[in-house]
Design a protein around this motif. Structure first.
Motif, PDB file in Angstrom:
ATOM      1  N   ARG A 129      46.982  33.375  36.050  1.00  0.00           N
ATOM      2  CA  ARG A 129      46.180  32.908  37.232  1.00  0.00           C
ATOM      3  C   ARG A 129      46.916  31.698  37.731  1.00  0.00           C
ATOM      4  NH1 ARG A 129      40.903  32.228  33.637  1.00  0.00           N
ATOM      5  NH2 ARG A 129      42.648  31.175  32.505  1.00  0.00           N
ATOM      6  N   PRO A 149      37.519  30.753  42.421  1.00  0.00           N
ATOM      7  CA  PRO A 149      38.277  30.100  41.133  1.00  0.00           C
ATOM      8  C   PRO A 149      37.122  29.471  40.104  1.00  0.00           C
ATOM      9  CG  PRO A 149      39.207  29.247  43.224  1.00  0.00           C
ATOM     10  CD  PRO A 149      37.842  29.865  43.629  1.00  0.00           C
ATOM     11  N   ALA A 150      37.548  29.553  39.019  1.00  0.00           N
ATOM     12  CA  ALA A 150      36.788  28.714  37.962  1.00  0.00           C
ATOM     13  C   ALA A 150      36.219  27.223  38.629  1.00  0.00           C
ATOM     14  CB  ALA A 150      37.705  28.581  36.575  1.00  0.00           C
ATOM     15  N   GLY A 156      35.788  24.547  37.419  1.00  0.00           N
ATOM     16  CA  GLY A 156      36.569  23.378  37.107  1.00  0.00           C
ATOM     17  C   GLY A 156      35.973  22.012  36.899  1.00  0.00           C
ATOM     18  N   ARG A 169      33.255  21.386  43.813  1.00  0.00           N
ATOM     19  CA  ARG A 169      33.339  22.345  42.959  1.00  0.00           C
ATOM     20  C   ARG A 169      34.130  23.720  43.488  1.00  0.00           C
ATOM     21  NH1 ARG A 169      28.232  22.706  41.682  1.00  0.00           N
ATOM     22  NH2 ARG A 169      27.690  24.250  43.588  1.00  0.00           N
ATOM     23  N   SER A 170      34.818  24.275  42.948  1.00  0.00           N
ATOM     24  CA  SER A 170      35.697  25.342  43.463  1.00  0.00           C
ATOM     25  C   SER A 170      34.642  26.351  44.235  1.00  0.00           C
ATOM     26  CB  SER A 170      36.464  26.166  42.468  1.00  0.00           C
ATOM     27  OG  SER A 170      37.357  25.646  41.806  1.00  0.00           O
ATOM     28  N   ARG A 219      32.855  34.669  39.414  1.00  0.00           N
ATOM     29  CA  ARG A 219      34.037  33.775  39.679  1.00  0.00           C
ATOM     30  C   ARG A 219      35.362  34.570  38.945  1.00  0.00           C
ATOM     31  NH1 ARG A 219      33.437  28.280  41.301  1.00  0.00           N
ATOM     32  NH2 ARG A 219      31.244  27.816  41.510  1.00  0.00           N
ATOM     33  N   GLU A 220      36.431  34.302  39.455  1.00  0.00           N
ATOM     34  CA  GLU A 220      37.644  34.595  38.700  1.00  0.00           C
ATOM     35  C   GLU A 220      37.680  36.195  38.750  1.00  0.00           C
ATOM     36  OE1 GLU A 220      39.460  32.340  35.637  1.00  0.00           O
ATOM     37  OE2 GLU A 220      37.196  31.965  35.099  1.00  0.00           O
ATOM     38  N   ASP A 242      39.779  25.244  45.827  1.00  0.00           N
ATOM     39  CA  ASP A 242      40.258  25.338  44.595  1.00  0.00           C
ATOM     40  C   ASP A 242      40.372  24.130  43.894  1.00  0.00           C
ATOM     41  OD1 ASP A 242      41.539  26.143  42.070  1.00  0.00           O
ATOM     42  OD2 ASP A 242      42.613  27.967  43.104  1.00  0.00           O
ATOM     43  N   ARG A 276      40.225  23.702  40.107  1.00  0.00           N
ATOM     44  CA  ARG A 276      40.186  24.328  38.986  1.00  0.00           C
ATOM     45  C   ARG A 276      40.825  23.137  37.976  1.00  0.00           C
ATOM     46  NH1 ARG A 276      42.806  29.966  39.141  1.00  0.00           N
ATOM     47  NH2 ARG A 276      43.476  29.304  41.400  1.00  0.00           N
TER      48      ARG A 276
END
Lengths: 124, 124, 124, 124
Positions: free
Chosen positions: C26, D16-17, D19, D28-29, D85-86, D107, D109
């Motif tokens: 990723r 995205p995650a 993070g 936050r993403s 997510r992801e 993003d 993360r």
């Protein structure tokens, strides 16, 4: 040589918090609408700024001289009112002659640079 | 197979300061106009560069061979004059055959990489 | 509901060096063409990849099932040949039914993430 | 003044995650579809979300009031189901009146900010 359109719009406006680099004009978080006027006459633009929870602000009046580019920083607009940081907005730009508009954001809230950019949406 | 347009423009041109990675061509702050020429003949482009406070520069002449892509770095243009770093500009690209143009900036002023990219505006 | 176009192109293709996060799929530097197929039938795409200094590569054949999205990673294409990292390229995507194409790059060469994205150019 | 289109699409959706900055809504993403409704009436949108390996999700229903902008965060959609997510996705947005749509991803993360943005594809 005329080029572009007379009406443009961007939907994702946001001026991030100034951040730890706030002392440097170039690196402080900011958002710009870059205008290119290829005409042999000045371009007179009127900006209307839309918000999430209130009526639109404006008109913001900008002149871009003939054969020049002007990178308008939203965080530096003052009349009729400043655009607050950390607030979602959107923008419609109306010009009296064809121009090109491109949006760019520099986000340095955390002390590093992140960038985004897109040609605005030609709306006429 | 021909593809694209003959006239393109970008409004937010800016070559950031070279930065601490200046010794590496790939990582030094730069801005590029990537050209794709899918034709079976060479494409001859003329670039005109617009500024905030002076008359436009150019013509910059670029040839992109048949069936090739060429990523033009604005910071490497020399004739008729270099494009200074840390200066707002805009660019119109005129080609004799249809091509595709995409703008990309790599900003490594602070030692990390930030990127932006957009398909340029098709102006014909 | 069909949506999009049958021919798309991107001009600034580049897969950065894998970088220090290469062990994570990723986060390893990569570039993708994300395809959306809203049709009720599969979409069959043929990709042609253009370079700076050699004849184009391809055809790369991709199928995107009906009502699905497929994010094609250029660094994972193998047939008829891999696309090398750190090499300028461009890409034309031809589909038998209308689709939407968006390009995205993740650059993690230096161990942090940089992103760029643009809707590809609709070329038909 | 009406502006924009009634159908829009984005092909590269990805949240995205969360993070290490997950505790801050702004950092936050996340991924957003920013909508601008310049009409003097509310805009009613229906979103359909496409995936790689399952049938589409939706309809997600969003109302953007007259003369307002609304930055929809995909990670906050709940009905009829959250978007994980992801996970690769794509999105089609159908409105009953013309609007403008722009996609933006943040993003974070790895604890720094990366951004991408593009005007969505006008599909009608």
């Amino acid at each position: 040589v005329s080029l572009g359109r007379k009406r443009w719009a961007i939907a994702d406006g946001y001026v991030p918090a100034a951040g730890p680099l706030a002392g440097d004009d170039r690196l402080r978080s900011h958002e710009a609408a870059s205008i290119l006027n290829t005409n042999d006459c000045d371009a007179h633009l009127v900006l209307t700024v839309y918000f999430h929870d209130r009526e639109p602000a404006g008109p913001y009046r900008i002149t871009v001289p003939a054969r020049r580019t002007h990178h308008i920083r939203f965080d530096e607009l003052r009349e009729p009112e400043p655009i607050p940081r950390e607030t979602e907005y959107a923008c419609v730009l109306q010009s009296d002659v064809p121009v090109l508009v491109q949006q760019t954001r520099l986000d340095s809230r955390l002390g590093a640079i992140a960038l985004l950019s897109t040609i605005a949406f030609p709306a006429d």
